[in-house]
Design an enzyme around this catalytic site. Structure first.
Site, PDB file in Angstrom:
ATOM      1  N   LYS A  44      -7.632  -5.069  -8.134  1.00 56.43           N
ATOM      2  CA  LYS A  44      -6.637  -5.688  -9.018  1.00 56.43           C
ATOM      3  C   LYS A  44      -6.654  -5.052 -10.410  1.00 56.43           C
ATOM      4  CE  LYS A  44      -5.985  -9.978  -6.546  1.00 56.43           C
ATOM      5  NZ  LYS A  44      -6.913  -9.790  -5.409  1.00 56.43           N
TER       6      LYS A  44
HETATM    7  C1  LIG Z   1      -6.528  -9.846  -4.036  1.00 56.98           C
HETATM    8  C2  LIG Z   1      -7.477  -9.237  -3.063  1.00 56.98           C
HETATM    9  C3  LIG Z   1      -7.082  -8.886  -1.746  1.00 56.98           C
HETATM   10  C4  LIG Z   1      -5.695  -9.174  -1.218  1.00 56.98           C
HETATM   11  O1  LIG Z   1      -4.706  -8.397  -1.819  1.00 56.98           O
HETATM   12  P1  LIG Z   1      -3.165  -8.806  -1.709  1.00 56.98           P
HETATM   13  O2  LIG Z   1      -2.433  -7.848  -2.565  1.00 56.98           O
HETATM   14  O3  LIG Z   1      -3.097 -10.219  -2.238  1.00 56.98           O
HETATM   15  O4  LIG Z   1      -2.767  -8.746  -0.284  1.00 56.98           O
HETATM   16  C5  LIG Z   1      -8.016  -8.258  -0.939  1.00 56.98           C
HETATM   17  N1  LIG Z   1      -9.278  -8.008  -1.353  1.00 56.98           N
HETATM   18  C6  LIG Z   1      -9.689  -8.336  -2.602  1.00 56.98           C
HETATM   19  C7  LIG Z   1     -11.090  -8.053  -2.998  1.00 56.98           C
HETATM   20  C8  LIG Z   1      -8.820  -8.957  -3.505  1.00 56.98           C
HETATM   21  O5  LIG Z   1      -9.242  -9.284  -4.741  1.00 56.98           O
END
Ligand SMILES: *Cc1c(COP(=O)(O)O)cnc(C)c1O
Length: 462
Positions: free
Chosen positions: A112
């Protein structure tokens, strides 16, 4: 470039307003009205350039007239400078034909950061130019809140308030939110669970007088600018493995569908992607939808990959919009049905379109743990539980094409699950080794809307 809503009833906006607005006024999500293409030559020319240069070339056409090229380059440079790896998104090999894109070298050790770090810079740029300020308020179960705090700390046109459920986030996650010393960062430990945090944020957004008074803004995963930032590493990974001259497959640990939808955008721009594989844990609404053609909510079951524990997947609406040939009225009706009845059948034509774009698979808790153990033994690479879900599903989809599994978090972010699988506790990277010694700053708050609103008004730095 114009952005249109998946429900067809909201005003069309340019990139900057789309980013600042987040959710469209008709409840839909913004998508670009046309997808700019990159030629084979332009894609081939990404080979060997820095991540920042690739980010500039891939994103530039989407940003329209928002800023001059030099300013965009400067925002990108500042966004990725805090990463702990010069390649930003390095690839490692797990097995013949199977690669891992390590997306966890950002400041909060999860993918993220790629999006959040960039939109921090873009928001700051936009506010400076408009001479205004905003207040970011978000609810988090862990990863999103810490990424937002890292991205916005110290930016003088922005205050950031993050609500998290007191006592219900991991220690690493809590410390990542409470140890930023900057005055514009406010970590709020709410007396309640994650749903209470989300409900409080929603109520603040629905209080229009408050919303306008503090310039309330959201940076949740439906924000188009976040999706866009994630398109870049599909290009850098695929080009490193021979694109555009040979196609590459991707498997993506999926929750809210933002990350994998970015892969779909990369493909539409001309990147030769073979399969795009959705990997889910036992909260498998997406896998079931693709298998059965019925999109249906079930309760959320807690897992060792908590960032994928979802009941509804918000960005899936963007995939439906494409699958229904951009029929906003049809999408609006499906979303009403989902709300009223908890599910809907996907039409035959749309299901076929979805299956042409996405494959899918699911990993149980046992399979996730076994994959962490197995990969550690065979390769020495330690996976976080989310990445392990991806690797397990990817192994079921290997072909003669190279496969890239996106590793979405650093194993040290989920030390208990990793230790349970391997017997070894993963260490934090050196640059964060003092996390447990840094002083914490947090405000405990009751689950009371008026009290929260008062606090936000008082604490804003201007
Ligand atoms: C947010 C997240 C996901 C999922 O990603 P999306 O874009 O919501 O599908 C997977 N793994 C981790 C570690 C995350 O923080």
């Amino acid at each position: 470039m114009n952005y249109i809503s998946t429900r067809g009833q909201a005003p069309h906006l340019g990139f900057e307003e789309t980013m600042l607005t987040g959710l469209a006024r008709d409840g839909g999500l913004y998508v670009p009205d046309t997808i700019p293409a990159m030629s084979q030559d332009e894609i081939a020319a990404l080979a060997g350039v820095s991540y920042e240069e690739a980010a500039f070339r891939v994103m530039r056409p989407f940003l329209d007239e928002m800023m001059p090229e030099a300013d965009l380059r400067a925002c990108i440079a500042r966004a990725y400078a805090p990463f702990g790896h010069d390649a930003r998104a390095p690839l490692v090999q797990l097995a013949p034909g199977h690669f891992l894109a390590e997306l966890f070298h950002g400041p909060t050790l999860a993918f993220k950061d790629f999006a959040m770090q960039l939109i921090g810079q873009l928001f700051q740029y936009s506010m400076k130019r408009k001479g205004s300020r905003i207040t970011i308020v978000g609810a988090t179960s862990g990863d999103t809140g810490s990424a937002a705090i890292e991205a916005f700390r110290g930016l003088d046109a922005v205050d950031v308030f993050i609500l998290f459920p007191n006592g219900r986030v991991s220690e690493v996650q809590r410390r990542q939110m409470t140890t930023a010393p900057e005055a514009n960062v406010h970590a709020l430990a709410l007396d309640g669970d994650f749903d209470d945090c989300q409900a409080a944020v929603k109520d603040m957004f629905n209080d229009f007088a408050f919303r306008d008074a503090v310039g309330l803004t959201a940076v949740n995963s439906i924000n188009w600018a976040r999706v866009l930032a994630q398109v870049v590493y599909y290009f850098t990974s695929a080009v490193a493995l021979g694109a555009p001259h040979r196609p590459v497959d991707f498997t993506v640990p999926t929750g809210n569908f933002g990350d994998i939808f970015a892969g779909h955008i990369a493909k539409r721009m001309g990147l030769p992607i073979g399969q795009l594989v959705v990997a889910t844990n036992r909260n498998d609404i997406l896998h079931r939808t693709l298998e059965t053609g019925r999109h249906e909510k079930q309760g959320v079951a807690p897992t060792i990959s908590p960032s994928m524990d979802i009941q509804v997947s918000s960005n899936f609406e963007r995939a439906l919009f494409e699958a229904y040939d951009r029929d906003g009225a049809a999408v609006a009706q499906l979303m009403d049905e989902l709300k009223a009845q908890g599910g809907f059948p996907v039409s035959q034509g749309a299901l076929q379109a979805l299956r042409e774009t996405y494959a899918s698979g699911r990993a149980s808790e046992d399979e996730t743990g076994a994959t962490i153990r197995d990969i550690a033994a065979r390769t020495g690479e330690t996976l976080c539980p989310h990445s392990a879900v991806g690797v397990k599903v990817a192994q079921e989809h290997l072909t003669e094409r190279p496969m890239v599994t996106l590793a979405t978090a650093h194993p040290a972010k989920f030390p208990d699950a990793v230790e349970a699988a391997t017997g070894r506790r993963p260490a934090l990277p050196k640059r964060m080794a003092d996390l447990y010694e840094r002083p914490e700053r947090v405000t405990e708050t009751p689950n009371d809307l008026a009290a929260l609103q008062r606090l936000i008004k008082e604490r804003r730095t201007s």
